[in-house]
Design a protein around this motif. Structure first.
Motif, short mmCIF file in Angstrom:
data_model
loop_
_atom_site.label_atom_id
_atom_site.label_comp_id
_atom_site.label_asym_id
_atom_site.label_seq_id
_atom_site.Cartn_x
_atom_site.Cartn_y
_atom_site.Cartn_z
N THR A 74 22.37 -3.86 -4.57
CA THR A 74 21.47 -3.11 -5.75
C THR A 74 20.45 -2.68 -4.81
O THR A 74 19.62 -1.68 -5.30
CB THR A 74 20.75 -4.05 -6.46
OG1 THR A 74 21.94 -4.68 -7.48
CG2 THR A 74 19.98 -3.60 -7.12
N HIS A 75 19.88 -2.96 -3.84
CA HIS A 75 19.38 -2.74 -2.72
C HIS A 75 19.49 -0.66 -2.35
O HIS A 75 18.42 -0.50 -2.39
CB HIS A 75 19.22 -2.90 -1.21
CG HIS A 75 18.97 -2.31 -0.25
ND1 HIS A 75 19.36 -1.53 0.75
CD2 HIS A 75 17.61 -2.34 0.40
CE1 HIS A 75 18.75 -1.08 1.68
NE2 HIS A 75 18.03 -1.36 1.53
N TYR A 89 10.22 -2.10 -1.84
CA TYR A 89 9.37 -3.47 -1.94
C TYR A 89 10.44 -4.86 -2.23
O TYR A 89 11.46 -5.70 -1.28
CB TYR A 89 8.55 -4.54 -2.67
CG TYR A 89 7.08 -3.97 -1.85
CD1 TYR A 89 7.22 -3.15 -0.47
CD2 TYR A 89 5.66 -4.15 -2.68
CE1 TYR A 89 5.84 -3.69 0.12
CE2 TYR A 89 4.62 -3.66 -2.04
CZ TYR A 89 4.52 -3.08 -0.79
OH TYR A 89 3.38 -2.83 0.03
N VAL A 90 10.83 -4.38 -3.97
CA VAL A 90 12.61 -5.04 -4.21
C VAL A 90 13.55 -5.07 -3.37
O VAL A 90 14.62 -5.53 -3.43
CB VAL A 90 12.74 -4.56 -6.11
CG1 VAL A 90 13.41 -5.56 -6.78
CG2 VAL A 90 11.05 -4.53 -6.30
N ALA A 95 17.77 -6.29 0.08
CA ALA A 95 18.70 -7.28 1.18
C ALA A 95 18.77 -8.36 1.82
O ALA A 95 19.21 -8.64 2.54
CB ALA A 95 18.00 -5.76 2.27
N GLY A 96 17.04 -9.31 1.64
CA GLY A 96 16.92 -10.13 2.48
C GLY A 96 18.00 -11.36 1.69
O GLY A 96 18.61 -12.29 2.50
N PRO A 150 22.03 6.28 0.75
CA PRO A 150 22.46 5.33 -0.35
C PRO A 150 23.52 6.11 -0.98
O PRO A 150 25.15 4.60 -1.20
CB PRO A 150 21.63 5.02 -0.94
CG PRO A 150 20.11 5.67 -0.35
CD PRO A 150 20.95 6.93 0.75
N CYS A 151 24.42 6.10 -0.65
CA CYS A 151 26.07 7.23 -1.45
C CYS A 151 26.62 6.54 -0.89
O CYS A 151 27.80 6.36 -1.26
CB CYS A 151 25.57 8.52 -1.84
SG CYS A 151 24.30 8.53 -3.38
N VAL A 152 26.80 6.69 0.47
CA VAL A 152 27.16 6.17 1.52
C VAL A 152 27.97 5.28 1.74
O VAL A 152 29.00 4.82 2.39
CB VAL A 152 27.08 7.88 3.28
CG1 VAL A 152 28.24 7.21 3.74
CG2 VAL A 152 26.90 9.17 2.86
#
Length: 427
Positions: A74-75, A89-90, A95-96, A150-152
């Motif tokens: 989702t990140h 931020y989200v 990711a955290g 992001p796609c990779v």
């Protein structure tokens, strides 16, 4: 963890890009934005850590490992579709969440399946993967477009899911859940033993007896937390967690590009950051080979000594070196940063969590590791929040002196009280 490392390395360079006039967002990032984007990673990890102990002990290690894919993927989706800082931020918070879960479950999983003579190396390999990801992230940020990565990157969590499907649950969890037959099969799988061999059955019986003798498969009670052995372990854990972050270990990598800018080097910032990633990865590789040979304690103390020297030299450059020297001799600042990062990697970054898992009582390992990483994420939030603001407000020199003093304090405490945990039996 490789994929998470890419997130960390990628942001270090993207922060400068997103703060420029060429930003793809609606507005360019400010120092305040950057400090929140960096530090909110720790808040995401803290959120996971506060509840991680229960699902680890109730559902098992494998379901938690599957769950990590959801916030991680989702990140990258939010990064792709994001148009303003709120998306970042989200995304960083999620990711955290994924990383916070991974840093708890993977060391426990490894500790519960590995032979004692390779447990340190396998545990350190988790953080080697993060370091490799950092380097890949630096390179990707330099050569791959903002919307393409992001796609990779979504390929990696897909490979991860496929890779762990056929791994059985750990024998210790299965025994604690009362599934002795499955635990025996799991034990044979991870030890590479034959179920038909009488010696294998004898070895499993010895393993089971050791666990029962230590009450490791019984339910946890308040008394387990309230004894001298537990409190001594908890005190050392707090110092190790403080050391991991307040030494500057993580902050230097996260804000590497900003630090290079303050060193006024004429060298290409992207190239400097990539070289820094190589130095950090080299330190991790060396730690991987030495942790089960030399031990955890000597690597940790050597790491702190090297970091103190490197950080004081960086501070000295800012206080005493002229702007002309920094520009013309940019290689010196780069070499010092690489020196600091290298020594950070051989101990503080690579073996801290390994030691924590090994010094905690086996019965409390899930709950206390979860709590420990929660505290670590509080330190992550603090350091990543104040680091860029301190550099902007007070300068790079005072910031480096602060982290060097933290290293000295930690080296004294750990030098006096930290035991060697090499070859320690968890059962």
């Amino acid at each position: 963890m490789l994929s998470h490392g890419i997130i960390l390395g990628w942001f270090s360079l993207m922060y400068v890009f997103l703060a420029s006039d060429d930003t793809p967002l609606d507005e360019k990032l400010t120092v305040q934005h950057g400090s929140w984007i960096g530090s909110i990673l720790g808040m995401g990890g803290l959120t996971t850590n506060l509840i991680m102990g229960y699902p680890l002990d109730y559902f098992g290690r494998k379901p938690v490992m599957y769950f990590l894919v959801i916030p991680h993927a989702t990140h990258w989706i939010l990064i792709y579709f994001g148009t303003n800082v709120i998306y970042l931020y989200v995304a960083r918070f999620l990711a955290g969440v994924a990383a916070g879960g991974g840093v708890v479950v993977f060391p426990i999983f490894v500790a519960e399946i590995a032979d004692t003579n390779i447990r340190g190396s396998l545990g350190s390999a988790i953080f080697l993967a993060i370091s490799a990801g950092l380097l890949v992230g630096y390179i990707c940020a330099s050569f791959i477009a903002y919307k393409v990565l992001p796609c990779v990157a979504l390929v990696l969590p897909t490979i991860y899911i496929i890779s762990i499907i056929f791994l059985p649950e750990t024998p210790i969890f299965l025994l604690r859940a009362g599934k002795t037959e499955k635990a025996e099969k799991s034990y044979y799988f991870y030890k590479g033993l034959s179920a038909e061999d009488p010696e294998s059955k004898k070895e499993f019986k010895e393993f089971l007896d050791e666990l029962l003798a230590d009450s490791a498969v019984e339910k946890i009670t308040t008394k387990d937390f309230c004894n001298r052995e537990a409190w001594k372990a908890f005190g050392l854990v707090i110092v190790l967690l403080f050391t991991h972050q307040m030494s500057g270990n993580f902050a230097i990598l996260t804000y590497a590009t900003t630090i290079f800018e303050h060193l006024n080097s004429k060298l290409d910032l992207h190239l400097c950051t990539i070289i820094l990633g190589v130095a950090q990865l080299l330190g991790m590789i060396i730690a991987l080979f030495l942790v089960d040979r030399m031990g955890r304690r000597i690597l940790m103390l050597s790491s702190l000594a090297g970091m103190v020297l490197g950080e004081l030299i960086i501070a000295g450059l800012k206080y005493f070196a002229s702007s002309e020297f920094l520009k013309e001799q940019g290689w010196f600042g780069l070499a010092t940063m690489c020196f600091t990062s290298f020594f950070s990697s051989i101990g503080v970054a690579s073996v801290t969590v390994v030691i924590i898992v090994e010094i905690l009582p086996i019965k409390l390992i899930s709950v206390c590791t979860s709590i420990s990483i929660a505290i670590l994420n509080i330190f992550i939030f603090i350091t990543l929040k104040i680091y860029p603001e301190m550099i902007a407000e007070y300068g790079l020199g005072p910031t480096m002196i602060m982290t060097a003093v933290s290293c000295i304090f930690s080296a004294i405490i750990l030098g006096l009280f930290l035991p060697e945990t090499k070859n320690k039996h968890l059962a």
